[in-house]
Every structure is written in C-alpha cells, then in structure tokens.
Write a protein that holds these residues in place. Structure first.
Motif, mmCIF file in Angstrom:
data_model
loop_
_atom_site.group_PDB
_atom_site.id
_atom_site.type_symbol
_atom_site.label_atom_id
_atom_site.label_comp_id
_atom_site.label_asym_id
_atom_site.label_seq_id
_atom_site.Cartn_x
_atom_site.Cartn_y
_atom_site.Cartn_z
ATOM 1 N N ASP A 151 48.020 39.002 28.680
ATOM 2 C CA ASP A 151 47.710 39.374 30.244
ATOM 3 C C ASP A 151 48.994 39.164 30.809
ATOM 4 O OD1 ASP A 151 45.607 38.211 28.848
ATOM 5 O OD2 ASP A 151 45.714 36.028 28.993
ATOM 6 N N LEU A 152 49.895 38.786 31.055
ATOM 7 C CA LEU A 152 51.159 38.884 31.337
ATOM 8 C C LEU A 152 51.075 40.594 32.183
ATOM 9 C CD1 LEU A 152 53.347 37.882 32.915
ATOM 10 C CD2 LEU A 152 55.010 37.593 30.887
ATOM 11 N N TRP A 153 51.170 41.550 30.117
ATOM 12 C CA TRP A 153 51.171 43.423 30.414
ATOM 13 C C TRP A 153 50.401 43.657 30.974
ATOM 14 C CZ3 TRP A 153 54.807 46.405 29.488
ATOM 15 C CH2 TRP A 153 56.023 45.905 29.021
ATOM 16 N N ILE A 154 48.969 42.924 31.331
ATOM 17 C CA ILE A 154 47.214 43.492 31.679
ATOM 18 C C ILE A 154 47.971 43.366 33.896
ATOM 19 C CG2 ILE A 154 45.061 42.869 32.521
ATOM 20 C CD1 ILE A 154 45.202 42.567 29.357
ATOM 21 N N ASN A 155 48.267 42.082 33.752
ATOM 22 C CA ASN A 155 48.291 41.583 34.688
ATOM 23 C C ASN A 155 49.471 42.196 36.094
ATOM 24 O OD1 ASN A 155 46.872 39.885 35.417
ATOM 25 N ND2 ASN A 155 47.906 37.896 35.105
ATOM 26 N N LEU A 156 50.180 42.443 34.957
ATOM 27 C CA LEU A 156 51.796 43.504 35.332
ATOM 28 C C LEU A 156 51.327 44.913 35.467
ATOM 29 C CD1 LEU A 156 55.202 41.875 33.653
ATOM 30 C CD2 LEU A 156 54.329 41.377 36.318
ATOM 31 N N GLY A 157 50.691 45.660 34.614
ATOM 32 C CA GLY A 157 50.189 46.506 34.818
ATOM 33 C C GLY A 157 49.233 47.106 36.663
ATOM 34 N N ILE A 158 48.235 46.045 36.485
ATOM 35 C CA ILE A 158 47.523 46.084 37.643
ATOM 36 C C ILE A 158 48.199 45.882 39.007
ATOM 37 C CG2 ILE A 158 45.505 44.753 38.904
ATOM 38 C CD1 ILE A 158 44.129 43.243 35.697
ATOM 39 N N ILE A 159 48.806 45.054 39.083
ATOM 40 C CA ILE A 159 50.152 44.864 40.414
ATOM 41 C C ILE A 159 50.668 46.241 40.442
ATOM 42 C CG2 ILE A 159 51.819 43.338 41.018
ATOM 43 C CD1 ILE A 159 50.630 40.819 39.852
ATOM 44 N N LEU A 417 43.845 41.060 42.279
ATOM 45 C CA LEU A 417 45.016 40.695 43.270
ATOM 46 C C LEU A 417 44.531 39.262 43.387
ATOM 47 C CD1 LEU A 417 47.881 41.055 43.525
ATOM 48 C CD2 LEU A 417 47.016 41.869 45.569
ATOM 49 N N GLY A 418 42.687 39.540 44.190
ATOM 50 C CA GLY A 418 42.336 37.600 45.077
ATOM 51 C C GLY A 418 42.085 37.206 43.552
ATOM 52 N N GLY A 419 41.372 37.389 42.092
ATOM 53 C CA GLY A 419 41.500 36.310 41.161
ATOM 54 C C GLY A 419 42.770 35.973 40.147
ATOM 55 N N LEU A 420 43.984 37.469 40.360
ATOM 56 C CA LEU A 420 44.902 36.252 39.919
ATOM 57 C C LEU A 420 46.134 35.784 41.118
ATOM 58 C CD1 LEU A 420 47.310 36.356 37.764
ATOM 59 C CD2 LEU A 420 48.476 38.932 39.624
ATOM 60 N N LEU A 421 45.239 35.440 41.905
ATOM 61 C CA LEU A 421 45.579 34.788 43.002
ATOM 62 C C LEU A 421 45.688 33.446 43.470
ATOM 63 C CD1 LEU A 421 48.533 35.012 45.329
ATOM 64 C CD2 LEU A 421 46.470 35.503 47.329
ATOM 65 N N GLY A 426 45.224 28.695 43.974
ATOM 66 C CA GLY A 426 44.121 27.838 44.305
ATOM 67 C C GLY A 426 43.614 28.802 45.320
ATOM 68 N N SER A 427 42.116 28.317 45.393
ATOM 69 C CA SER A 427 41.436 29.243 46.284
ATOM 70 C C SER A 427 41.957 28.916 47.758
ATOM 71 C CB SER A 427 40.018 29.143 45.826
ATOM 72 O OG SER A 427 39.674 27.599 46.579
ATOM 73 N N ILE A 428 42.138 28.377 48.342
ATOM 74 C CA ILE A 428 42.362 27.942 49.604
ATOM 75 C C ILE A 428 44.151 29.092 50.611
ATOM 76 C CG2 ILE A 428 43.262 25.818 51.560
ATOM 77 C CD1 ILE A 428 40.900 25.510 50.542
ATOM 78 N N THR A 429 44.970 28.701 49.274
ATOM 79 C CA THR A 429 45.891 29.554 49.489
ATOM 80 C C THR A 429 45.537 31.517 49.524
ATOM 81 O OG1 THR A 429 47.571 27.595 47.922
ATOM 82 C CG2 THR A 429 48.050 30.233 48.940
ATOM 83 N N LEU A 509 31.820 32.561 35.174
ATOM 84 C CA LEU A 509 32.990 31.205 35.514
ATOM 85 C C LEU A 509 31.983 29.865 34.778
ATOM 86 C CD1 LEU A 509 33.134 31.119 39.274
ATOM 87 C CD2 LEU A 509 34.524 30.521 37.547
ATOM 88 N N SER A 510 31.372 30.382 34.229
ATOM 89 C CA SER A 510 30.021 29.086 33.247
ATOM 90 C C SER A 510 30.589 29.188 32.111
ATOM 91 C CB SER A 510 28.460 29.605 33.520
ATOM 92 O OG SER A 510 27.955 31.101 32.689
ATOM 93 N N ILE A 511 30.994 30.541 31.202
ATOM 94 C CA ILE A 511 31.899 31.197 29.896
ATOM 95 C C ILE A 511 32.871 30.535 29.535
ATOM 96 C CG2 ILE A 511 29.459 32.234 29.326
ATOM 97 C CD1 ILE A 511 31.475 34.325 29.271
ATOM 98 N N GLY A 512 33.498 29.904 30.694
ATOM 99 C CA GLY A 512 35.056 30.389 30.432
ATOM 100 C C GLY A 512 36.282 30.464 31.163
ATOM 101 N N ALA A 513 35.334 31.730 31.879
ATOM 102 C CA ALA A 513 36.698 32.773 32.015
ATOM 103 C C ALA A 513 37.486 32.444 33.593
ATOM 104 C CB ALA A 513 35.704 34.052 32.600
ATOM 105 N N SER A 514 38.228 32.626 33.274
ATOM 106 C CA SER A 514 39.616 32.549 34.567
ATOM 107 C C SER A 514 38.960 33.531 35.851
ATOM 108 C CB SER A 514 40.912 32.165 34.080
ATOM 109 O OG SER A 514 41.102 33.817 34.077
ATOM 110 N N GLU A 515 39.225 32.876 37.106
ATOM 111 C CA GLU A 515 38.924 33.793 38.004
ATOM 112 C C GLU A 515 39.835 34.528 38.147
ATOM 113 O OE1 GLU A 515 40.309 31.148 41.407
ATOM 114 O OE2 GLU A 515 38.324 29.950 40.977
ATOM 115 N N ALA A 516 41.251 35.128 37.540
ATOM 116 C CA ALA A 516 42.027 36.102 37.295
ATOM 117 C C ALA A 516 41.069 36.874 36.300
ATOM 118 C CB ALA A 516 43.349 36.125 36.474
ATOM 119 N N GLU A 517 40.820 36.704 35.007
ATOM 120 C CA GLU A 517 40.244 38.173 34.355
ATOM 121 C C GLU A 517 38.473 38.367 34.757
ATOM 122 O OE1 GLU A 517 40.833 35.126 30.302
ATOM 123 O OE2 GLU A 517 39.110 34.347 31.157
#
Length: 665
Positions: A151-159, A417-421, A426-429, A509-517
């Motif tokens: 996931d770290l590789w994927i996130n860094l590649g997306i960034i 980027l929005g999902g990762l952030l 958190g969504s407020i930030t 969300l209902s099947i447990g995926a994170s907002e980054a995913e």
C-alpha cells in the motif's frame, strides 16, 4: 508547406521537451524520496508490529491473572474468545490470539483468530501463586506488513502521478506566463499556417520586444509577414475593378486563405483559465471518497432518515443546485464579467467548505455543501464563458478541450489524494485542506486571469438569437431529439452520478474498505475516460457515425452492471468501473455531436442554441436524480439489484432511442 510543418514540429518539440524535463525532474526527486521512505518503512514496520504484539500479550495475561486471583478456575473462564475476537478486530496486524495452559496433565487451548500458521509470535506467561499456569500467545500476521509495504508503494506511486500532472498543469506558472503564452501562440500560428489559414492572430505579451531566437521573436516575425501579406492584398484589391475576372479570382483566394478576414481567435487565449479551474475542480474531486462516510457519521443518530439515504440527499441537493443555476448564471457571468464571476464562485465555495468542516449535523452540512454547489456553478459558467468569449470557429473546439482537460485531470488526481488524506488525518482536516486549495484557485485567478475585455464585463449581455415563437414547442415535439435527451443524455449522467459518486463509495465502506482504497478505485473511471475519449471522438467523427457509439455505450453500461452478479467485492467493483469508463468514453462526444446533427437535419425547424441549452439541462437533471434514485433503491433492494436497475435504465433508453430513430428514417 513543408517548412511550416517543420517549424510547427519544432515548436511542439520545445513544449514536449519542457514537459519531459519537468516530468524527469519531479520523477527523479520524488523517486529518491520514495525509495528512502519504503526502505525506512520496511525496517521499522515489523519491529513496531512485534512490539505491539508483546504489549497485547502481556495485557491479556494480566487480565487472566486477575480472574484467577478472584478464584475463577482456569477451565471455567468465560468470555475469553469474545475478548480475543474484539482485540483482533482492533488489531489487523494480528492473525490469532491463544491461551494455552496445563491442567491435570492435559493440554488445552482457548484461541480466537484467522490463522496460526505464522512463525512470528509474542508470548506472555500467566502466573498464579508465583507459578506459570498458562501463557498467552499473539501470532503476528506476516502478510500484514507485506500489505502495508504494498500500500505504501501504491500510495507513493499515486502521489508521484499526481505531482507530475499538477506540475504539467502549472508549467505556465513555473516557466513564466509570458514564455508559455509565446509557445502557445507560436504553435497556434504554425498550426493555422499548415492548414492554409492566413488570418491574423491576437498578439502575445511583449511580442515586439522579445529577444532574438525566443518563441516571442518568431511569433513577431510571423505576425509581421501576415500583416505585410494582408496590406498587399488590400492594395491590390483597391487597384482592380469589382467586376473584373481578377477581382473574382482574388476574392476566391481571400476566402480560401482567410485574407481580409477578422482576427483568428486562437485557443491559446483560453489557456489562462486552466490553472485556477484545475485547482478548483481538483479540490472538489477530493471530496468524493470520504464525503459518503462523513455524511453517514453525521446522520447516524437521526431516526427519520437512514445514513445511506442521507448521503443520496446531500449529493442530489448538490447536483440539483448546479443544474438549476447553469442557465441563469451563464447570462449573469456575462453581465458581471467572467473573471469577477470566477472569483466570486471560488470565494463562495471556500466559505461553503469551511462551514462544512464546522457543521456538527447532517442538515447544516448539507446546506453548507449546497453553498459549495452555488460556487461550483458560478465557476463552471464563468470558465465556459471565458473560453467562448475568446475563441471562435475551429479554435472554440480546441478551447473547450482546455476546460475538459482540466476537469478530467482533476477527476484523476483528486479522489486518491482526498481518500488518502481523509484516511490519515480525518475528514474534517481534509475539508480544511480542500478549502485551502480552493483559496489557491481564487489566488491563481486573481493573479493570472486577464481582466474582461472592453464591452464584456458590465456591459450588455452578448446578443442571443431572437426568440422564435414556438421554438421550445418545436424542440419538445421533435420525437428523435427528445428521445435522445430522455433516453440517452439523462440516463448517462444519472448512472454516472449514481454509480461513481454514490453507490461505489457507500458500498465499499460497507464491506470494510478504507477511504484511501476507495479513492484509488475511483481513479479507474477517469483514467479510462481520459485515455479513450479522444479515440472514440475521432472514430465517431469519420462519416458522422455517432449513433452506433451512443447506443453502443449505453448497451456496454448494461453489460458492466451484470458484472456484480458474480460478486460485489473490490475486484468486481474495479472491473465495473473500468467497463463503465469505456462505455462513457464511447458516448460522451458522439452524444453531443448527435444534438448538432439532429438540428442540422431539421434545418430551421430547431433552434441550435435552445437545443444545446435543453440538452445540458437534461444532463444536469440526470446528475441530480441519480443519487436520490440510487439511495431509494439501495435502502429497499440492496446493492446488486440497484446496479442492475441502473444498467437496465441505460439499456432501455438506448434501445428506445434506436427504435425511434429507425422509425423516423
């Protein structure tokens, strides 16, 4: 024209070299940071997980010792597996937790977990009267660290991808707006010359004082030669009689090459809108992965509405506001000025995002998001008007690609980027960061967007075609045209907003995926669209064969919906989004082309301006209806039936349009 073509390729080469240089610098620097980050993460991650397992095993061992001190026999402990299961749910890095003991010469184990086939374990003894009577073992899921590194590789590649795309969007700011304008101006002039278009062009900044060898210098030379050519044409034209054969030939020559024609409004004049528009849309696209989860949390305690339907109402309200304001704002931005309107829209959106971050409840947040919709509609109308004011004819199509390109690249960069952030901070930030990016869009408009030309801002609304009595009645009474709108345009946007903006994030969300995913998966649709829209546009333009692509795209949408019959896991959702992206790419441009073709077929019976206005209104209405309809179906029928119903709507609409078109031919 070979020399012109060679010069044109050189001009394009300069821009390509600049872009490649920028990409290389950004990629090299970011790749270095990525390698260091991944290596550091790999070294620190497993020891951190092991330490967490040791702390957990010791904590559980103390709990068992407390029960033994109260006189509860080890065999009669109650709730051990439930306690272990709760701890496993909170700690995805653990594969299993077990309590092993020796009692009366017999071994027994109380365990809870997915698997114990891993070597990495943390063990803590359970003491009673100073003797070890049992031990707690926490087994570490070694695949967890592998997933974390992946996931770290994927996130860094997306960034990295986002960084490169943003850098390319801002090349005009990085290398100077004057240099970028000179390059764009040189390319547009050489493009026109290669096509035999000799009309003059608007001047680029400081073109007369550009140093020798720079793009501005070559622009000045081309403009000087074109000016000399036009003066010679006027001089010759004044010397000959109107009815002479030479005058006829000269007129034909002038018509063919644009001599004595008005200024060629090049598409480079529309480029100034791209940086502020990109950042505005980029900020808004960042809300897509986490907005459903945020609204669900706000609506969780309400008895009068389900959280899932609350999400659909918030999105539907946003789309409805944007749809309702498009036509009036198109006129109002012309009166106020495009630059002023963009600034006002960005400011309104900043306030809306800020109020959304401060909103404690569902209703207040929905109203704040509706305020964002007002700003969104103003910025969209102002950007479109800015391009229309500064382009004409063939350059208008190229100018509109500036707007479409900014929106599509924003749709590609924003969700991951929005999902990762949101997942990390958190969504407020995330909402505050989005407000800051929208404020950056405001500043880019203030600093870089030219003021409206004389007669555009504060003056009269640009002239429109006179209202012909009954033009709306004729449009509504044209069966093929109305079937295109209701059977194709409305379902296309309805399915897009229902599936991509609402159903996919809510289901994941209902099947447990994170907002980054969720954000990463939401990249699939815009990637397919960005890559394939130019291809299908070219194919459909050959011989005006738009109809097969429109109907084919709708049938392919129905095929995409059938994928969920095999499962609704993340891989199936990714495949649905991919096929749906291909379907949308097939029909986006051909659908708009069909509107013009139907108007042309009917001659003066249909008003083109009114036809396109009604077309856009129906499209936006579909966007507003989609989330609400999907919310109602999701609550009553479930995810899979809802997706199938949306696919059925698309297929039925396409077949209805095909049947009406066939019967009318």
């Amino acid at each position: 024209m070979s020399g012109v073509s060679r010069l044109r390729s050189q001009a394009v080469g300069i821009r390509t070299q600049i872009a490649l240089l920028l990409v290389a610098v950004l990629a090299l620097g970011y790749t270095t940071v990525t390698l260091v980050s991944v290596q550091l993460g790999e070294r620190l991650l497993l020891p951190e997980v092991k330490q967490s397992a040791e702390i957990t095993s010791q904590s559980l061992a103390r709990q068992v010792e407390g029960a033994l001190e109260l006189g509860v026999p080890l065999r009669e402990l109650v709730g051990v597996e439930e306690s272990f299961s709760d701890r496993l749910e909170d700690s995805p890095a653990f594969a299993a937790i077990a309590l092993e003991a020796r009692d009366g010469g017999r071994d027994f184990t109380i365990s809870s977990g997915r698997s114990q086939d891993f070597e990495t374990r943390a063990t803590a003894p359970v003491l009673q009267d100073g003797s070890i009577v049992a031990r707690v073992m926490v087994t570490v899921d070694e695949r967890f660290t592998q997933r974390m590194v992946r996931d770290l590789w994927i996130n860094l590649g997306i960034i990295l991808l986002i960084t490169v795309l943003i850098g390319l969007e801002l090349y005009s700011l990085i290398f100077g707006r004057r240099m970028a304008a000179s390059l764009d101006g040189l390319e547009s002039r050489l493009q026109a010359l290669s096509q035999g278009d000799l009309r003059p062009h608007p001047p680029v900044p400081e073109e007369d004082s550009a140093p020798s060898g720079t793009p501005g210098h070559y622009v000045a030379r081309i403009d000087a030669e074109l000016g000399h050519l036009h003066r010679r044409h006027r001089e010759i034209r004044q010397r000959i009689r109107e009815d002479s054969q030479l005058a006829v030939r000269l007129n034909r020559l002038a018509e063919s090459f644009g001599l004595a024609a008005r200024t060629n409004a090049g598409a480079e004049r529309a480029q100034a809108i791209r940086p502020p528009l990109f950042f505005f849309m980029f900020a808004h696209e960042m809300t897509r992965p986490f907005l459903p989860a945020h609204v669900e949390r706000l609506a969780a305690g309400l008895a009068w509405i389900s959280p899932e339907f609350a999400v659909s109402l918030t999105l539907g309200l946003f789309m409805a506001v944007v749809a309702g304001l498009q036509i009036p704002l198109s006129l109002m931005t012309a009166r106020w000025g495009r630059r002023t309107s963009f600034l006002a829209g960005a400011a309104v959106a900043v306030v809306g995002y800020g109020l959304g971050a401060l909103s404690p409840g569902f209703i207040s947040f929905s109203l704040a998001f509706a305020l964002v919709a007002v700003g969104f509609a103003m910025v969209f109308a102002a950007s479109q008007g800015f391009i229309i004011d500064r382009t004409e004819g063939r350059s208008r199509t190229l100018g509109m690609t500036v707007m479409v390109g900014a929106i599509m690249v924003a749709a590609l960069c924003g969700p991951p980027l929005g999902g990762l952030l949101s997942d990390r901070l958190g969504s407020i930030t995330a909402l505050w960061v989005i407000a800051a990016l929208t404020l950056l869009s405001f500043w880019l408009c203030l600093a870089g967007l030219p003021r409206d030309e004389a007669g555009q801002a504060g003056g009269e609304v640009p002239p429109r075609r006179a209202k012909t009595p009954g033009r709306w009645r004729r449009l509504l009474g044209a069966p093929v045209f109305m079937t295109l709108l209701v059977g194709s345009a409305l379902p296309a946007k309805l399915v897009l907003s229902a599936l991509c903006f609402y159903l996919v994030p809510v289901h994941l969300l209902s099947i447990g995926a994170s907002e980054a995913e969720i954000g990463r998966l939401q990249m699939i649709y815009p990637v397919a669209t960005v890559l394939l829209v130019p291809l299908f546009s070219r194919l459909a333009s050959r011989g005006n064969r738009a109809l097969p692509y429109v109907v084919g795209g709708q049938l392919l949408t129905g095929l995409a919906s059938l994928i969920v019959l095999g499962g609704s896991h993340e891989l199936a959702i990714a495949l649905v989004l991919l096929v749906f992206g291909v379907a949308q790419a097939m029909l986006i441009t051909p659908q708009a082309s069909l509107v013009g073709q139907l108007v042309a077929i009917n001659g003066d019976k249909l008003d083109e301006d009114a036809a396109y206005g009604l077309y856009r209104l129906i499209e936006r209405s579909g966007s507003a209806i989609g989330p609400i309809l999907a919310g109602l179906l999701l609550v009553t029928a479930g995810f899979v039936p809802t997706v199938l119903a949306l696919g059925g709507i698309s297929v039925l609409g396409g077949l209805a349009f095909l049947a009406v078109r066939w019967m009318s031919s």
